[in-house]
Design a protein around this motif. Sequence first.
Motif, PDB file in Angstrom:
ATOM      1  N   ASP A  58       0.861  -1.176   0.000  1.00  0.00           N
ATOM      2  CA  ASP A  58       0.000   0.000   0.000  1.00  0.00           C
ATOM      3  C   ASP A  58       0.897   1.225   0.000  1.00  0.00           C
ATOM      4  O   ASP A  58       1.804   1.327   0.837  1.00  0.00           O
ATOM      5  CB  ASP A  58      -0.901   0.028   1.243  1.00  0.00           C
ATOM      6  CG  ASP A  58      -1.836  -1.171   1.293  1.00  0.00           C
ATOM      7  OD1 ASP A  58      -2.250  -1.637   0.226  1.00  0.00           O
ATOM      8  OD2 ASP A  58      -2.140  -1.638   2.406  1.00  0.00           O
TER       9      ASP A  58
ATOM     10  N   ARG B  10       3.363  -1.060   4.088  1.00  0.00           N
ATOM     11  CA  ARG B  10       2.867   0.309   4.009  1.00  0.00           C
ATOM     12  C   ARG B  10       4.020   1.280   3.766  1.00  0.00           C
ATOM     13  O   ARG B  10       5.011   1.275   4.500  1.00  0.00           O
ATOM     14  CB  ARG B  10       2.150   0.680   5.315  1.00  0.00           C
ATOM     15  CG  ARG B  10       1.591   2.109   5.358  1.00  0.00           C
ATOM     16  CD  ARG B  10       0.394   2.269   4.475  1.00  0.00           C
ATOM     17  NE  ARG B  10      -0.173   3.615   4.550  1.00  0.00           N
ATOM     18  CZ  ARG B  10      -1.197   4.033   3.827  1.00  0.00           C
ATOM     19  NH1 ARG B  10      -1.783   3.193   2.982  1.00  0.00           N
ATOM     20  NH2 ARG B  10      -1.659   5.267   3.941  1.00  0.00           N
TER      21      ARG B  10
ATOM     22  N   GLU C 163       4.525   5.434   2.970  1.00  0.00           N
ATOM     23  CA  GLU C 163       3.791   6.696   2.954  1.00  0.00           C
ATOM     24  C   GLU C 163       4.769   7.871   2.942  1.00  0.00           C
ATOM     25  O   GLU C 163       5.694   7.942   3.752  1.00  0.00           O
ATOM     26  CB  GLU C 163       2.889   6.773   4.194  1.00  0.00           C
ATOM     27  CG  GLU C 163       1.941   7.937   4.208  1.00  0.00           C
ATOM     28  CD  GLU C 163       0.952   7.829   5.352  1.00  0.00           C
ATOM     29  OE1 GLU C 163       0.378   8.870   5.729  1.00  0.00           O
ATOM     30  OE2 GLU C 163       0.767   6.707   5.878  1.00  0.00           O
TER      31      GLU C 163
END
Length: 356
Positions: A10, A64, A66
């Motif tokens: 993600d 993840r 980000e």
Amino acid sequence: MKFVDEAYIDIAAGDGGNGCVSFRHEKYKEFGGPNGGDGGRGGHVFAVADPNLNTLVDFRFSRRHEAKRGQHGMGSDMFGAMGDDVTLKMPVGTIITDAETGDVLYELLKPGEVIMIAKGGDGGFGNMRFKSAINRAPRQKTPGWPGEKKELKLELKVLADVGLLGMPNAGKSTLIAAISNARPKIADYPFTTLHPNLGVVRVGPEQSFVVADVPGLIEGASDGAGLGHLFLRHLQRTRLLLHIIDFAPFDEAVDPVAQAKAIVGELKKYDKALYDKPRWLVLNKLDMVPAEEREARVKDFIKRFKYKGPVFEISALTREGCEPLIKTIFQHIKAQQVQEQEPVYIDPRFVEEPPP
């Protein structure tokens, strides 16, 4: 290091910072005017093809990723700082697809190639942007734009010129160790190879090609038997397949022709495009066949297998027949590379005609 050729991640690019509403407040400046700055851009997410990586194991346990958001705008005409970008290093040959739709978004095919896979949001406008002749004291501002968020599937297909195909214990690992710089595990039991191995074959100065060895196939592989079907994807980008045949199996009841036909059948079930690739036959372990029987057994094999393409007789263990095989492969790859080059367009207006 554990070999991983598939992972899900993600990613989220940074949101843009908000614009600022502010006015100058200085002594003796009763109407200083607007001085609210814009917000900073959010950080991007990049993917870079790193030639030093050969597995996606880093993304198996770190899902993840980000980027930082942009800083908000401030007074005194100060714009917000941009958010820090995130760069993800991936092996050359990685395919990036949308996890929900399955659409291919990007492919990393060249070492050092950099692709933006998520764009950071733009910063919002501060009130100084809205100043005009009829609006001298604007109180408008805009929020920052959100950054892109994606769920991605990473799939690695190794880049190689030649792929080795065959049953377990056919001698694929021995062959790649004999002709290249690869040092795979070699043992006298099936499924010794558990992940693809890449080796560079040096033919001469500045002349080389890459060989890929994948786990052996067995009958029923397309239905999930064995390990080979999991790694056939790594042969899809090759220019040539070498079908390695164990010409002297330990069990005399094993028929090499039946094994060869089983491999071809599984290849056709898995991918028709892979089945249609150029495929050469390599009869291995000839050193274990009596010299007086070799010619007759080779002719019998080709007749029963009904094969009409190139056939090479080698012994990977003793390197007998390996040099002619290497040189022929290199010439074939070189010819294909010439065919794949795009023709250069020359405008006929700029071509000088020869004098009469």
